[in-house]
Design a protein around this motif. Structure first.
Motif, PDB file in Angstrom:
ATOM      1  N   ILE A   1      -5.061   8.135   7.478  1.00 52.95           N
ATOM      2  CA  ILE A   1      -5.382   7.014   8.207  1.00 52.95           C
ATOM      3  C   ILE A   1      -5.727   7.161   9.856  1.00 52.95           C
ATOM      4  O   ILE A   1      -5.386   8.495  10.381  1.00 52.95           O
ATOM      5  CB  ILE A   1      -4.576   6.099   8.359  1.00 52.95           C
ATOM      6  CG1 ILE A   1      -5.178   4.773   8.947  1.00 52.95           C
ATOM      7  CG2 ILE A   1      -3.322   6.657   8.516  1.00 52.95           C
ATOM      8  CD1 ILE A   1      -4.251   3.611   8.217  1.00 52.95           C
ATOM      9  N   ASN A   2      -6.359   7.219  10.496  1.00 58.36           N
ATOM     10  CA  ASN A   2      -7.632   7.381  11.696  1.00 58.36           C
ATOM     11  C   ASN A   2      -6.326   6.994  13.012  1.00 58.36           C
ATOM     12  O   ASN A   2      -5.755   6.155  12.428  1.00 58.36           O
ATOM     13  CB  ASN A   2      -8.253   6.890  12.032  1.00 58.36           C
ATOM     14  CG  ASN A   2      -9.431   7.565  11.267  1.00 58.36           C
ATOM     15  OD1 ASN A   2      -9.080   8.893  10.804  1.00 58.36           O
ATOM     16  ND2 ASN A   2     -10.978   7.396  10.405  1.00 58.36           N
ATOM     17  N   ASN A   3      -6.511   7.688  13.760  1.00 60.71           N
ATOM     18  CA  ASN A   3      -5.424   7.159  15.243  1.00 60.71           C
ATOM     19  C   ASN A   3      -6.124   5.328  15.411  1.00 60.71           C
ATOM     20  O   ASN A   3      -7.433   5.117  15.627  1.00 60.71           O
ATOM     21  CB  ASN A   3      -5.346   7.762  16.484  1.00 60.71           C
ATOM     22  CG  ASN A   3      -4.558   7.642  17.500  1.00 60.71           C
ATOM     23  OD1 ASN A   3      -3.391   7.248  17.325  1.00 60.71           O
ATOM     24  ND2 ASN A   3      -5.397   8.004  18.399  1.00 60.71           N
ATOM     25  N   ASN A   4      -4.849   4.622  16.108  1.00 66.73           N
ATOM     26  CA  ASN A   4      -5.614   3.344  16.336  1.00 66.73           C
ATOM     27  C   ASN A   4      -5.691   2.228  15.352  1.00 66.73           C
ATOM     28  O   ASN A   4      -6.488   1.342  15.844  1.00 66.73           O
ATOM     29  CB  ASN A   4      -6.141   3.201  17.803  1.00 66.73           C
ATOM     30  CG  ASN A   4      -5.617   3.994  18.920  1.00 66.73           C
ATOM     31  OD1 ASN A   4      -4.829   3.290  19.009  1.00 66.73           O
ATOM     32  ND2 ASN A   4      -6.271   4.145  20.033  1.00 66.73           N
ATOM     33  N   THR A   5      -5.954   3.011  13.821  1.00 71.54           N
ATOM     34  CA  THR A   5      -6.699   1.740  12.908  1.00 71.54           C
ATOM     35  C   THR A   5      -5.753   0.613  13.325  1.00 71.54           C
ATOM     36  O   THR A   5      -4.823   0.831  12.791  1.00 71.54           O
ATOM     37  CB  THR A   5      -6.601   2.154  11.550  1.00 71.54           C
ATOM     38  OG1 THR A   5      -7.371   3.762  11.381  1.00 71.54           O
ATOM     39  CG2 THR A   5      -7.462   2.053  10.524  1.00 71.54           C
ATOM     40  N   GLU A   6      -5.931  -0.526  12.962  1.00 69.10           N
ATOM     41  CA  GLU A   6      -4.862  -1.632  12.602  1.00 69.10           C
ATOM     42  C   GLU A   6      -4.808  -1.940  11.403  1.00 69.10           C
ATOM     43  O   GLU A   6      -5.844  -1.372  10.592  1.00 69.10           O
ATOM     44  CB  GLU A   6      -5.552  -2.535  13.432  1.00 69.10           C
ATOM     45  CG  GLU A   6      -5.469  -4.582  13.049  1.00 69.10           C
ATOM     46  CD  GLU A   6      -6.640  -5.317  13.520  1.00 69.10           C
ATOM     47  OE1 GLU A   6      -5.721  -6.462  12.899  1.00 69.10           O
ATOM     48  OE2 GLU A   6      -7.627  -5.150  13.438  1.00 69.10           O
ATOM     49  N   VAL A   7      -3.505  -2.318  10.825  1.00 74.27           N
ATOM     50  CA  VAL A   7      -3.308  -2.527  10.202  1.00 74.27           C
ATOM     51  C   VAL A   7      -1.953  -3.909   9.782  1.00 74.27           C
ATOM     52  O   VAL A   7      -1.698  -4.433  10.751  1.00 74.27           O
ATOM     53  CB  VAL A   7      -2.449  -1.348   9.427  1.00 74.27           C
ATOM     54  CG1 VAL A   7      -2.518   0.062   9.771  1.00 74.27           C
ATOM     55  CG2 VAL A   7      -0.761  -1.551  10.924  1.00 74.27           C
ATOM     56  N   PHE A   8      -2.157  -3.944   8.534  1.00 64.29           N
ATOM     57  CA  PHE A   8      -1.015  -4.931   9.091  1.00 64.29           C
ATOM     58  C   PHE A   8       0.228  -4.775   7.752  1.00 64.29           C
ATOM     59  O   PHE A   8      -0.296  -4.391   6.611  1.00 64.29           O
ATOM     60  CB  PHE A   8      -2.181  -5.966   7.440  1.00 64.29           C
ATOM     61  CG  PHE A   8      -3.672  -7.139   8.475  1.00 64.29           C
ATOM     62  CD1 PHE A   8      -3.331  -8.219   8.776  1.00 64.29           C
ATOM     63  CD2 PHE A   8      -4.603  -6.230   8.139  1.00 64.29           C
ATOM     64  CE1 PHE A   8      -4.008  -8.632   9.545  1.00 64.29           C
ATOM     65  CE2 PHE A   8      -5.553  -6.757   8.983  1.00 64.29           C
ATOM     66  CZ  PHE A   8      -5.708  -7.172   9.996  1.00 64.29           C
ATOM     67  N   LEU A   9       1.163  -5.023   7.827  1.00 63.93           N
ATOM     68  CA  LEU A   9       2.405  -5.360   7.101  1.00 63.93           C
ATOM     69  C   LEU A   9       2.736  -6.076   6.057  1.00 63.93           C
ATOM     70  O   LEU A   9       2.366  -7.312   6.736  1.00 63.93           O
ATOM     71  CB  LEU A   9       3.489  -4.939   8.721  1.00 63.93           C
ATOM     72  CG  LEU A   9       3.383  -3.755   9.850  1.00 63.93           C
ATOM     73  CD1 LEU A   9       4.195  -4.177  10.491  1.00 63.93           C
ATOM     74  CD2 LEU A   9       2.612  -2.955   9.164  1.00 63.93           C
ATOM     75  N   LEU A  10       3.065  -5.673   5.558  1.00 68.32           N
ATOM     76  CA  LEU A  10       2.833  -6.758   3.879  1.00 68.32           C
ATOM     77  C   LEU A  10       4.163  -6.602   3.579  1.00 68.32           C
ATOM     78  O   LEU A  10       4.783  -7.390   3.232  1.00 68.32           O
ATOM     79  CB  LEU A  10       1.905  -5.672   2.879  1.00 68.32           C
ATOM     80  CG  LEU A  10       0.245  -5.659   3.242  1.00 68.32           C
ATOM     81  CD1 LEU A  10      -0.174  -5.466   1.799  1.00 68.32           C
ATOM     82  CD2 LEU A  10      -0.020  -6.930   3.115  1.00 68.32           C
ATOM     83  N   LYS A  11       5.201  -5.171   3.413  1.00 61.80           N
ATOM     84  CA  LYS A  11       6.289  -5.889   2.876  1.00 61.80           C
ATOM     85  C   LYS A  11       7.309  -3.818   3.756  1.00 61.80           C
ATOM     86  O   LYS A  11       6.696  -3.056   3.906  1.00 61.80           O
ATOM     87  CB  LYS A  11       6.635  -5.012   1.421  1.00 61.80           C
ATOM     88  CG  LYS A  11       7.892  -5.324   0.908  1.00 61.80           C
ATOM     89  CD  LYS A  11       7.397  -5.323  -0.671  1.00 61.80           C
ATOM     90  CE  LYS A  11       7.509  -4.234  -1.248  1.00 61.80           C
ATOM     91  NZ  LYS A  11       7.551  -4.652  -2.611  1.00 61.80           N
ATOM     92  N   LYS A  12       8.362  -4.414   4.261  1.00 61.61           N
ATOM     93  CA  LYS A  12       9.397  -3.393   4.621  1.00 61.61           C
ATOM     94  C   LYS A  12      10.681  -2.528   2.994  1.00 61.61           C
ATOM     95  O   LYS A  12      11.273  -3.655   2.548  1.00 61.61           O
ATOM     96  CB  LYS A  12       9.878  -3.404   5.664  1.00 61.61           C
ATOM     97  CG  LYS A  12      10.941  -2.679   6.707  1.00 61.61           C
ATOM     98  CD  LYS A  12      11.689  -2.877   7.929  1.00 61.61           C
ATOM     99  CE  LYS A  12      12.313  -2.309   8.252  1.00 61.61           C
ATOM    100  NZ  LYS A  12      13.488  -2.518   9.495  1.00 61.61           N
ATOM    101  N   ILE A  13      10.004  -1.342   3.526  1.00 57.80           N
ATOM    102  CA  ILE A  13      10.836  -0.604   2.603  1.00 57.80           C
ATOM    103  C   ILE A  13      12.233   0.337   3.196  1.00 57.80           C
ATOM    104  O   ILE A  13      11.697   1.270   3.845  1.00 57.80           O
ATOM    105  CB  ILE A  13      10.301  -0.201   1.204  1.00 57.80           C
ATOM    106  CG1 ILE A  13       9.487  -0.785   0.482  1.00 57.80           C
ATOM    107  CG2 ILE A  13      11.674   0.452   0.073  1.00 57.80           C
ATOM    108  CD1 ILE A  13       8.116  -0.621   1.232  1.00 57.80           C
TER     109      ILE A  13
END
Length: 755
Positions: free
Chosen positions: A520-532
């Motif tokens: 995955i590229n630097n500064n790519t926007e992500v959505f957090l679905l779940k924390k483990i």
């Protein structure tokens, strides 16, 4: 003039003589009678009868003339006194007045009189017929154009000099027929009756079926004749005049005899092809008005007549029409056979019709050295491949939509075959046929090539070469479950989670022991679905984001052999450079209903497809995907007030295909592009975006979804999307939409790489 109106019954007497009798219970009717009254005292008696409900009566009298004349209130004047006069009047030198006032519908009418001697007609005070002269019987006509709806005052004046006396006067709507019936088969003398006949059918034909019975009481059921007349607005052009009659019939157009079948015979057909031009030396608004007259006689038994005038262009819709010439050069006036409404339709040019042996198509032309032209319009509901088959002796030429398609002017015993592509819509086929000597034969058919057509285009790249190029062209994917460690993430100033740094692997589970599914590229926007959380270790997050795919994933979508014929995914090879011929109402009701801004926009998609030569099903599927079923921000409209940081006039713009909506700036880049293209309405965005797609991709050879995504001719360049699954995602919608259609032609073009 005495007038009385009563509910229910009423009777009027003058000097104890009944002059109006509306008794009993006739309802509210306007009863009139004109009576010549001598000077002096007279007694008027009114008798009234009430049955039930409302009760009312009104009476009026009006002096209408100082001289004695015959007066009658009637909408249709039909008086034949022979060599006498009306009751109480002399046989010569008398006058009559007829009140034909009536309610007319809006439209065009004509007035026709037939009188011996003088006649004058006034409509709403304007004289339209003025032949106040002696004559032994002549027809006079006048046009009433642009008549308004309502009551109109119509008066017909008549005078008789000497000898025979008769007067007929009718107000007739355009296209209706005024008929004069004669008690002989030669149209001589004075009509025994007259009536207005309403036209029949969409072609407003004349139709009468006397079925062995008389028209009026005392009128003969055999050996009678009729003269019909009408006025019609007819645009300049070619027409087919078709008669069906038992027995004789003649047709005149503007006084010129154009069809003559004046002979005894059972119910039969006669047709002519006629060129009708605008009339000259008449006012401009009358130039396309023509007088049509039909003469008919019945000899014995059945009396039946039908006359139609049909534009030549409409005479061969879904059926063949033939023009037969008594020479081999298409010269002279042809005999017409077949066509719409014919008693002997030519449904197919097959052996049952076109195998004439040593004869010809008609006894009215010779068996050798004749020629013919056959025409037919037919409709194809979808674009597809069709096979033409021609058999001709001596020779024939086939034209499709005006283009010479088969030149079989020299007889070929094996016939001629030609495969052509036809778009959806209406097409015209014309066959020129010639026969010299010997056997005569003409057979022709068009057969749709059923089932999908599978094409293959070869490219000068191996699959491995294409894969290497694509891996260096920035592909993206949203495949797999995706996990990154917490130190790969940071939250920017706007609260958006992004990737912190380069070289991060994305795994299919929360730990380094899980497989890598991409980077995955630097500064790519992500959505957090779940924390483990993992004891003693950094936490992991399941994310939703676009990532750089592995070669194995890219190879799956690049390799055409991974998609089998018949599968939904195979539709990525569907050629999109043709209109699908969709029905607006069906698309709106079955596809676009409830689809946000796209609801009821089928006409815009169809307009775009027809205008730019692009498949409407693809356009709709593309728009539904890019706009989230018509509900995305770009679909619902975005207010743009600056372009590249420069202020512009604020406008709300739309983008239905996600054009230029880059991953890094989808809303800003997509809306600014829409502003520059002036897509200020959903309709403009649908049509304008289609032009972009057609111009940028479809019309430059990238006319399948696969070609738009991967551009196999020039891999890595001019590719529509970065998502490796983009083409496959599109086809699911396209296939679902095609499943709503019943008749279509599919043409696939599958790439073929080296090795």
């Amino acid at each position: 003039m005495f007038s009385v109106n009563g509910d229910d019954g009423v009777r009027v007497k003058l000097d104890n003589e009944v002059i109006i009798d509306a008794w009993p219970n006739t309802g509210l009717l306007d009863n009139k009678n004109a009576v010549y009254v001598t000077g002096g005292e007279h007694i008027i008696t009114i008798e009234y009868f009430e049955s039930a409900y409302g009760a009312s009566i009104s009476f009026d009298q009006e002096k209408i003339s100082s001289e004695k004349l015959y007066y009658k209130y009637t909408t249709q004047v039909q008086e034949n006194w022979g060599y006498t006069g009306p009751g109480g009047f002399p046989s010569d030198n008398f006058k009559a007045e007829f009140d034909q006032s009536q309610r007319l519908k809006e439209g065009n009418y004509f007035v026709q009189t037939f009188a011996d001697d003088g006649v004058q007609v006034k409509v709403d005070g304007k004289t339209v017929i003025n032949r106040w002269t002696d004559y032994t019987g002549i027809v006079d006509r006048a046009l009433l154009l642009g008549v308004s709806s309502g009551n109109h005052n119509i008066r017909t004046s008549y005078y008789e000099n000497v000898s025979r006396s008769f007067i007929y006067s009718h107000v007739v709507p355009f296209d209706s027929w005024l008929a004069y019936y004669y008690p002989n088969d030669s149209l001589t003398g004075v009509p025994s009756a007259a009536k207005v006949i309403h036209p029949v059918g969409n072609d407003k034909k004349l139709y009468e079926d006397h079925v062995d019975s008389s028209i009026i009481e005392g009128f003969p059921s055999d050996e009678f004749s009729v003269r019909y007349a009408t006025a019609k607005k007819i645009k300049a052009g070619e027409y087919i005049i078709r008669t069906k009659a038992d027995d004789g019939v003649r047709v005149f157009v503007d006084g010129k005899l154009v069809l003559d079948n004046w002979s005894n015979g059972a119910y039969r057909e006669e047709s002519v092809k006629l060129s009708i031009a605008n009339r000259t030396n008449v006012p401009l608004d009358e130039q396309d008005i023509h007088w049509i007259e039909v003469e008919y006689y019945d000899n014995l038994n059945v009396g039946k007549l039908e006359v139609s005038i049909l534009p030549y262009e409409d005479a061969y819709k879904d059926t063949w029409i033939g023009e037969l010439y008594s020479n081999n050069t298409f010269g002279g006036n042809p005999i017409i056979v077949g066509g719409v409404g014919s008693l002997s339709p030519i449904n197919e040019l097959n052996a049952s019709y076109g195998d004439w042996g040593e004869g010809s198509p008609s006894t009215k032309i010779p068996v050798d050295n004749f020629s013919a032209i056959y025409k037919k319009k037919f409709t194809t509901s979808t674009t597809g491949e069709y096979l033409l088959n021609l058999q001709a002796d001596s020779g024939a030429r086939v034209y499709i939509n005006g283009n010479l398609t088969i030149d079989g002017w020299v007889n070929n015993p094996d016939g001629y075959f030609k495969r052509i592509k036809l778009n959806s819509g209406t097409h015209e086929v014309k066959i020129e046929y010639v026969e010299y000597t010997g056997f005569a034969n003409l057979q022709f058919n068009i057969t749709k090539i059923e089932g999908p057509i599978y094409l293959s285009t070869s490219y000068d790249y191996s699959l491995s070469e294409v894969l290497n190029i694509q891996m260096n062209s920035g592909p993206q994917t949203d495949l797999h479950n995706k996990y990154v460690r917490e130190d790969a993430l940071y939250k920017d100033s706007k609260g958006i989670w992004r990737i912190n740094g380069t070289g991060w692997n994305v795994r299919n589970g929360p730990g380094t022991n899980y497989d890598i599914v991409g980077t995955i590229n630097n500064n790519t926007e992500v959505f957090l679905l779940k924390k483990i959380d993992i004891e003693g270790q950094l936490s992991w997050y399941q994310i939703a984001a676009w990532i750089n795919p592995l070669p194995i994933d890219v190879e799956y979508y690049v390799n055409p052999k991974n998609f089998t014929i018949g599968s939904t995914e195979y539709f990525q090879f569907l050629k999109l450079s043709e209109s699908a011929g969709l029905n607006i109402n069906e698309v709106n009701s079955k596809i676009l209903q409830g689809k946000g801004v796209l609801e009821n926009k089928a006409s815009s998609f169809i307009e775009a497809g027809q205008k730019f030569g692009i498949n409407e099903v693809y356009l709709i599927a593309h728009a539904l995907l890019e706009t989230g079923n018509g509900k995305s921000d770009l679909a619902e409209g975005i207010l743009v007030s600056s372009i590249d940081g420069q202020a512009v006039e604020p406008k709300v713009v739309y983008n239905m295909y996600g054009i230029n909506a880059k991953d890094s700036c989808p809303l800003r880049c997509g809306s600014e592009y829409a502003y520059q293209m002036d897509w200020t309405s959903p309709e403009k965005a649908i049509v304008g975006g289609a032009e972009f797609i057609a111009k940028e991709y479809i019309h430059v050879g990238q006319d399948t979804l696969y070609k738009m995504r991967w551009n196999p001719a020039y891999p890595g360049t001019h590719q529509y999307a970065t998502d490796i699954g983009w083409a496959v995602k599109q086809v699911k919608r396209i296939k679902n939409l095609y499943d709503l259609l019943s008749d279509y032609q599919l043409v696939f073009d599958e790439p073929n790489y080296l090795n």
